[in-house]
Design a protein around this motif. Structure first.
Motif, PDB file in Angstrom:
ATOM      1  N   ARG A   1       0.835  -1.204   0.000  1.00  0.00           N
ATOM      2  CA  ARG A   1       0.000   0.000   0.000  1.00  0.00           C
ATOM      3  C   ARG A   1       0.871   1.255   0.000  1.00  0.00           C
ATOM      4  O   ARG A   1       0.590   2.229  -0.708  1.00  0.00           O
TER       5      ARG A   1
ATOM      6  N   GLN B   1     -11.173   7.456  -6.608  1.00  0.00           N
ATOM      7  CA  GLN B   1     -10.961   6.160  -7.260  1.00  0.00           C
ATOM      8  C   GLN B   1     -10.511   5.090  -6.271  1.00  0.00           C
ATOM      9  O   GLN B   1     -10.509   3.904  -6.596  1.00  0.00           O
ATOM     10  N   GLN B   2     -10.127   5.518  -5.049  1.00  0.00           N
ATOM     11  CA  GLN B   2      -9.571   4.610  -4.056  1.00  0.00           C
ATOM     12  C   GLN B   2     -10.605   4.086  -3.059  1.00  0.00           C
ATOM     13  O   GLN B   2     -10.266   3.308  -2.175  1.00  0.00           O
ATOM     14  N   HIS B   3     -11.848   4.526  -3.160  1.00  0.00           N
ATOM     15  CA  HIS B   3     -12.856   4.184  -2.150  1.00  0.00           C
ATOM     16  C   HIS B   3     -12.896   2.689  -1.838  1.00  0.00           C
ATOM     17  O   HIS B   3     -13.011   2.279  -0.685  1.00  0.00           O
TER      18      HIS B   3
ATOM     19  N   PHE C   1      -7.886  11.130  -7.495  1.00  0.00           N
ATOM     20  CA  PHE C   1      -7.201   9.917  -7.055  1.00  0.00           C
ATOM     21  C   PHE C   1      -7.942   9.248  -5.904  1.00  0.00           C
ATOM     22  O   PHE C   1      -8.229   8.047  -5.945  1.00  0.00           O
ATOM     23  N   TRP C   2      -8.277  10.008  -4.849  1.00  0.00           N
ATOM     24  CA  TRP C   2      -8.890   9.398  -3.673  1.00  0.00           C
ATOM     25  C   TRP C   2     -10.284   8.867  -3.970  1.00  0.00           C
ATOM     26  O   TRP C   2     -10.687   7.848  -3.408  1.00  0.00           O
TER      27      TRP C   2
ATOM     28  N   THR D   1     -10.646   0.564  -1.766  1.00  0.00           N
ATOM     29  CA  THR D   1      -9.477   0.040  -1.054  1.00  0.00           C
ATOM     30  C   THR D   1      -9.455   0.458   0.412  1.00  0.00           C
ATOM     31  O   THR D   1      -8.620  -0.019   1.173  1.00  0.00           O
TER      32      THR D   1
ATOM     33  N   ALA E   1       1.561   7.000  -6.793  1.00  0.00           N
ATOM     34  CA  ALA E   1       0.371   7.746  -7.202  1.00  0.00           C
ATOM     35  C   ALA E   1       0.400   9.185  -6.685  1.00  0.00           C
ATOM     36  O   ALA E   1       0.155  10.137  -7.445  1.00  0.00           O
TER      37      ALA E   1
ATOM     38  N   GLU F   1       2.302   1.773  -3.464  1.00  0.00           N
ATOM     39  CA  GLU F   1       1.257   2.246  -4.368  1.00  0.00           C
ATOM     40  C   GLU F   1       0.997   3.741  -4.174  1.00  0.00           C
ATOM     41  O   GLU F   1       0.923   4.516  -5.143  1.00  0.00           O
ATOM     42  N   LEU F   2       0.852   4.150  -2.913  1.00  0.00           N
ATOM     43  CA  LEU F   2       0.588   5.560  -2.637  1.00  0.00           C
ATOM     44  C   LEU F   2       1.782   6.430  -2.995  1.00  0.00           C
ATOM     45  O   LEU F   2       1.619   7.570  -3.447  1.00  0.00           O
TER      46      LEU F   2
END
Length: 203
Positions: free
Chosen positions: A117, A148-150, A145-146, A152, A124, A120-121
């Motif tokens: 994780r 799209q991350q919901h 970006f965030w 995860t 990104a 990845e962050l």
């Protein structure tokens, strides 16, 4: 006679996230130091965890996790230093998929402590932050970006979520007794679950 005040040595600014992200993210922020600024900046504790990226200097582009801090801490800066970051709302360690207490009073590179994780962050967020000059553009890139991350995000503890809301909404004036009644659990249960989720006590 010119009585204009000299420019402040540091500049700090914030932008709110998209409304759908507010339960997880408090704000996006930017800190810059002028050429004549002191070499040390003192940051007061706010009980939050931040993700930050220096955009200049030897660690430019490195994503750092920092806090929550119980005491003020010092940050070394340099002329022209710029940091851009994301402040997470208390109790949302699931965004990082990392135990909250891991970051208590500490700062670490995401790739060293955050596992897959963190890597990845790192990639990104470095792209979002390094690719946009102004904070408004950074905020828009981070919102995209965030959102799209919901999928995860790990679900927050509902007791802690409600407790944090009660404390934040009252500007810290809400007593623990009131918080306990609000969330519907015992003092001991609140303390245990709050500490597990935030690394802190409600007090």
């Amino acid at each position: 006679m010119n009585t204009a005040a000299p420019p402040a040595p540091f500049r700090y600014a914030e932008r709110l996230p998209h409304a759908s992200l507010a339960p997880r993210i408090t704000c996006y922020w930017e800190f810059t130091a002028r050429e004549e600024s002191p070499r040390v900046h003192y940051v007061p504790p706010d009980g939050c965890t931040s993700l930050l990226v220096p955009t200049s200097g030897p660690h430019a582009g490195t994503l750092l996790y920092t806090g929550p801090w119980l005491d003020p801490h010092t940050v070394l800066v340099w002329p022209g230093a710029r940091f851009v970051g994301v402040r997470l709302r208390g109790g949302t360690a699931g965004v990082l998929q990392l135990p909250a207490a891991t970051l208590l009073n500490a700062t670490y590179p995401a790739v060293h402590i955050g596992g897959a994780r963190g890597r990845e962050l790192q990639h990104a967020l470095a792209r979002c932050l390094m690719g946009s000059d102004g904070l408004d553009r950074v905020a828009r890139a981070l919102d995209i970006f965030w959102m799209q991350q919901h999928a995860t995000f790990l679900a927050p503890d509902p007791v802690v979520h409600d407790a944090v809301n009660a404390l934040v909404d009252s500007n810290g004036e809400c007593t623990i007794a009131v918080v306990v009644r609000t969330v519907g659990c015992s003092d001991r249960t609140l303390l245990r679950r709050f500490r597990a989720a935030t690394g802190l006590t409600p007090k």
